[in-house]
Design a protein around this motif. Structure first.
Motif, mmCIF file in Angstrom:
data_model
loop_
_atom_site.group_PDB
_atom_site.id
_atom_site.type_symbol
_atom_site.label_atom_id
_atom_site.label_comp_id
_atom_site.label_asym_id
_atom_site.label_seq_id
_atom_site.Cartn_x
_atom_site.Cartn_y
_atom_site.Cartn_z
ATOM 1 N N SER A 1 25.286 49.175 31.575
ATOM 2 C CA SER A 1 25.562 48.151 32.424
ATOM 3 C C SER A 1 25.797 46.820 31.655
ATOM 4 O O SER A 1 26.394 45.790 32.357
ATOM 5 C CB SER A 1 24.497 47.823 33.558
ATOM 6 N N GLU A 2 25.859 46.595 30.579
ATOM 7 C CA GLU A 2 26.234 45.802 29.448
ATOM 8 C C GLU A 2 27.501 45.994 28.796
ATOM 9 O O GLU A 2 27.845 45.241 27.852
ATOM 10 C CB GLU A 2 24.910 45.346 28.663
ATOM 11 N N LEU B 1 31.760 41.689 38.610
ATOM 12 C CA LEU B 1 31.692 42.183 40.057
ATOM 13 C C LEU B 1 32.795 41.687 41.121
ATOM 14 O O LEU B 1 33.167 42.671 41.881
ATOM 15 C CB LEU B 1 30.117 41.529 40.431
ATOM 16 N N LYS C 1 29.225 44.611 33.312
ATOM 17 C CA LYS C 1 28.279 43.144 33.396
ATOM 18 C C LYS C 1 28.511 42.562 34.761
ATOM 19 O O LYS C 1 29.529 42.612 35.356
ATOM 20 C CB LYS C 1 28.790 41.963 32.221
ATOM 21 N N LYS C 2 27.456 41.535 34.956
ATOM 22 C CA LYS C 2 27.890 40.813 36.355
ATOM 23 C C LYS C 2 29.008 40.122 36.427
ATOM 24 O O LYS C 2 29.615 39.992 37.618
ATOM 25 C CB LYS C 2 26.653 39.914 36.002
ATOM 26 N N ASP D 1 23.679 44.490 43.653
ATOM 27 C CA ASP D 1 24.581 44.155 42.702
ATOM 28 C C ASP D 1 24.199 45.215 41.320
ATOM 29 O O ASP D 1 25.350 45.534 40.948
ATOM 30 C CB ASP D 1 24.067 42.703 42.125
ATOM 31 N N ARG E 1 36.159 49.884 34.942
ATOM 32 C CA ARG E 1 35.003 49.186 34.053
ATOM 33 C C ARG E 1 36.323 48.633 33.047
ATOM 34 O O ARG E 1 35.929 47.333 32.673
ATOM 35 C CB ARG E 1 34.427 50.487 33.253
ATOM 36 N N ARG F 1 27.010 47.433 39.400
ATOM 37 C CA ARG F 1 27.018 47.506 37.917
ATOM 38 C C ARG F 1 26.644 48.704 37.060
ATOM 39 O O ARG F 1 27.538 49.182 36.385
ATOM 40 C CB ARG F 1 26.153 46.226 37.253
#
Length: 726
Positions: free
Chosen positions: A579-580, A643, A639-640, A629, A653, A633
């Motif tokens: 998720s990063e 969103l 990453k946030k 959230d 992505r 993700r």
DNA sequence: GGCACAGCATTTTAGACAGCATGTC
DNA sequence: CTAAAATGCTGTGCC
């Protein structure tokens, strides 16, 4: 017996005729004689590929012609898709229901045939799908799996629930050959058809020192083209024009053997180059590159670490004959229908609790049954490899001549019962303690233990007490009722213990933290954690030290607890990496996994994060939004900051990241930038569709999955995760 | 000093089900 | 009821 004479709709007869199916195989005739067209229940325990599916299909069409509805239960998603394809285009409306392939309930109920996994059916029962009570025919494929320790209880409970719900329903159970078919048939009140008949002759033998030894025929010498016995067995079959499946015990063995086979085969064909190029195109990972190299020469390996694209290419390449050999872990043993002329069961020992243990006879039979492609191979060969002269006899005794194991109910396991008893109460199948006991009396477990002492009543009492203690169920005298919490847990289809773990962690957590939640989820029994390697300890320890504020639990006491904690932290680290926007290749390298493993972990995590967000809205409101959230993700691996963009259809992505890096960070900015700015980033077609969305006030999202080609980072290995320098 | 190699010590180890809420070509 | 194979490391012997 002729297909044309059977009481079947003309459309189906025509379809069969087109495929050259005119006469029934002997076991199929036995099924007809057993009264399948007179609504009699049937347990058909015959080898793979001897026409079980067609028996079921014929009965399904008989039911549909009479206005009935059919449910076909399979154990695997891949099998669900395969059966869906099988049944489609023959005049019936067919639907699939699995966790990843889903239709709205009402729509699903419009089909004549629904193919579903057992868990999905259970979930549909829990969520009250109305059409389930209209099922007139239940087909249970691979019915012997009620004996499986982890998933057998679910299948058994689903059958029991459906039988209770639909008293007039006909049941067709299809099973591999098992030790106690009579018991299962008895439980189902079904006629029993067993047979060893196969459409292709199966020769089972043991290889030792240059020859395959058979019980009832002459030895077959195998040319010693290389110094490896297993490879020689493959080359032998390939030289003869056949294909080979080699079952091994570990991923590493599968890969090592495929490499060796590639070196031995050294084929060079356009079809192989195409397949290899396709894998290479997919592959950003070491695994993919290795696989591509093997495939180029005509060999492949197969295990759960492969991405679905890679799996698909390998399976298709084998099916069309270009790939000559696949070395596989048990993935292929029970899964898709992928027969080969020769099946080599090279490793009959597999690592388990407490060391290497011999695989069960049933599993051997399953693998051996893969030998021989109907209409294509003159015969099928299943070969075990003996390392010593003594082993030859042992292998005959323990596998080839051994009777398959008996199937035993798994319904007395507390872990399984917790979840199933809760669902019985939550769906009002049972409203009291005696109700629960009465229901369990209809299971195979009860049938098996008739007149024998059993502890299941005590187990059930313990489970009910636990559920009451955790406030999932309330008891008033004998009367039982699920609380809102309990109902939610049942519908979310998570293990009640997982729910407890999550709720407990949420309650104790001071602030929301992605890591805290992910580690909690990795600790639940619904998620298998990653394997811990020696070198990981130090790295993970340091990571914990640096992130102790974000973890919702401190270091536990005790070695086992500590190890479990490290495992869950490691798993959470993988999900956090994902998720990063760490690349797939990088994650594979750091965590020593394949792309398929990432996919599996992510999928499970998304499911559990969703559950957590529902639980949070019940118990910890402020956490609900950040959890929602995080769900998005992890689902997309972003990453946030991405969103807002990910909500757009056609943006995944990769494209979201490209847009963001181009300075376009929200749908509003996209609209302001206009088509001219989008085309260089997205290409003409996508740019137009995206712009249409943002101008039309943005649309809902049903985006196709994106290929993973995110920017590369320079970090390598798990140790780099902490940004340390050794 | 450097290399080859035996022999001992360490490391690693299969798989894969499930939610929800929408409507559909 | 139950481990085995591959890889890594160390020490020795030899040139």
């Amino acid at each position: 017996m002729k297909v044309a004479d059977l009481p079947l709709p003309q459309t189906l007869k025509t379809r069969y005729a087109e495929r050259g199916i005119e006469n029934l195989y002997p076991p199929q005739e036995a099924c007809v004689a057993a009264g399948i067209f007179e609504k009699k229940n049937l347990l058909c325990a015959i080898p793979t590929a001897s026409g079980k599916t067609i028996v079921a299909e014929m009965v399904m069409h008989r039911h549909i012609a009479d206005g009935g509805k059919c449910l076909y239960i399979v154990p695997l998603r891949a099998l669900a898709s395969e059966k869906f394809e099988d049944f489609s285009g023959k005049g019936a409306k067919v639907g699939v229901a699995t966790g990843d392939l889903d239709r709205p309930d009402a729509y699903l109920g419009r089909n004549d045939i629904v193919v579903a996994t057992s868990e999905k059916v259970d979930s549909l029962l829990r969520n009250g799908a109305p059409w389930l009570s209209k099922i007139t025919l239940l087909v249970v494929d691979e019915c012997h799996l009620i004996g499986s320790p982890d998933r057998g209880a679910t299948l058994e409970m689903v059958i029991a629930k459906l039988l209770m719900k639909n008293p007039g329903m006909q049941v067709i159970a299809l099973s591999a050959t098992v030790g106690n078919p009579g018991a299962i048939a008895g439980w189902l009140n079904a006629a029993l058809v067993t047979s060893e008949w196969r459409p292709v002759d199966l020769r089972e033998g043991v290889y030792f020192e240059g020859a395959i030894h058979f019980a009832e025929r002459e030895d077959r010498t195998v040319a010693g083209k290389s110094r490896y016995d297993d490879l020689n067995l493959v080359l032998d079959t390939v030289a003869e024009g056949g294909q080979c499946l080699v079952f091994v015990s570990s991923r590493r063995n599968a890969e090592a053997f495929a490499k060796r086979a590639a070196g031995g085969l050294k084929l060079s064909e356009p079809a192989l180059d195409t397949a290899s190029a396709a894998i290479e195109h997919e592959a950003q990972t070491d695994l993919g590159r290795t696989l591509a190299l093997c495939v180029r020469n005509g060999a492949a390996f197969h295990h759960a670490g492969l991405s679905s694209a890679e799996r698909h290419i390998v399976e298709e390449g084998f099916r069309n004959g270009s790939i000559r050999v696949i070395s596989s872990t048990p993935t292929l043993a029970a899964g898709l229908n992928l027969p080969a002329r020769r099946v080599v069961i090279r490793d009959y020992l597999r690592f388990g609790d407490g060391g290497m243990a011999p695989i069960p006879v049933g599993e051997y039979k399953q693998m051996a049954g893969r030998a021989g492609r109907p209409h294509l191979d003159p015969y099928g060969e299943a070969v075990l490899i003996a390392k010593t002269a003594d082993a030859v006899n042992d292998l005959f005794e323990n596998y080839i001549d051994a009777p398959p194991e008996e199937i035993a109910s798994q319904c007395n396991a507390e872990n399984a019962l917790r979840s199933h008893v809760l669902s019985l109460i939550a769906t009002a199948f049972c409203r009291s303690r005696p109700d629960v006991l009465a229901f369990m009396d209809r299971t195979f477990y009860a049938y098996e233990h008739q007149g024998r002492r059993s502890t299941i009543h005590e187990t059930i009492e313990r489970v009910i007490d636990w559920l009451c203690d955790k406030e999932m169920v309330t008891a008033l005298g004998d009367r039982l009722e699920a609380t809102e919490y309990g109902t939610l847990v049942s519908r979310l289809y998570i293990d009640p213990r997982s729910a407890e773990t999550i709720v407990d962690a949420l309650a104790k957590a001071p602030d929301f933290a992605d890591l805290g939640l992910l580690e909690t989820l990795a600790r639940t029994p619904d998620m298998l954690t990653l394997y811990l390697r020696k070198d990981d300890y130090e790295v993970i320890y340091r990571f914990i030290d640096e992130h102790i504020d974000e973890l919702w639990t401190g270091l536990p006491y005790g070695d086992d607890e500590m190890q479990a904690f490290f495992c869950s932290v490691k798993t959470a680290m993988l999900l956090l990496n994902w998720s990063e926007e760490v690349t797939e290749a990088m994650i594979c390298e750091r965590f020593n996994v394949g792309p398929g493993d990432i996919h599996n972990k992510v999928e499970t995590a998304v499911w559990l994060i969703h559950a957590a967000s529902r639980l949070a809205s019940l118990f910890k409101r402020p956490f609900a939004q950040p959890i929602a959230d995080l769900e998005i993700r992890v689902k997309h691996g972003i990453k946030k900051e991405l969103l807002p963009l990910i909500k757009l259809r056609g943006i995944g992505r990769v494209r979201a990241r490209r847009l963001f890096n181009a300075g376009l960070t929200t749908p509003e900015e996209l609209r302001a930038a206009g088509i001219g700015a989008l085309v260089p980033v997205l290409g003409e077609k996508t740019a137009a569709s995206v712009l249409a969305q943002v101008e039309g006030k943005g649309g809902g999202k049903t985006a196709p999955p994106e290929k993973d080609e995110a920017p590369r980072s320079r970090q390598a290995f798990l140790s780099a995760f902490c940004g340390d320098e050794e």
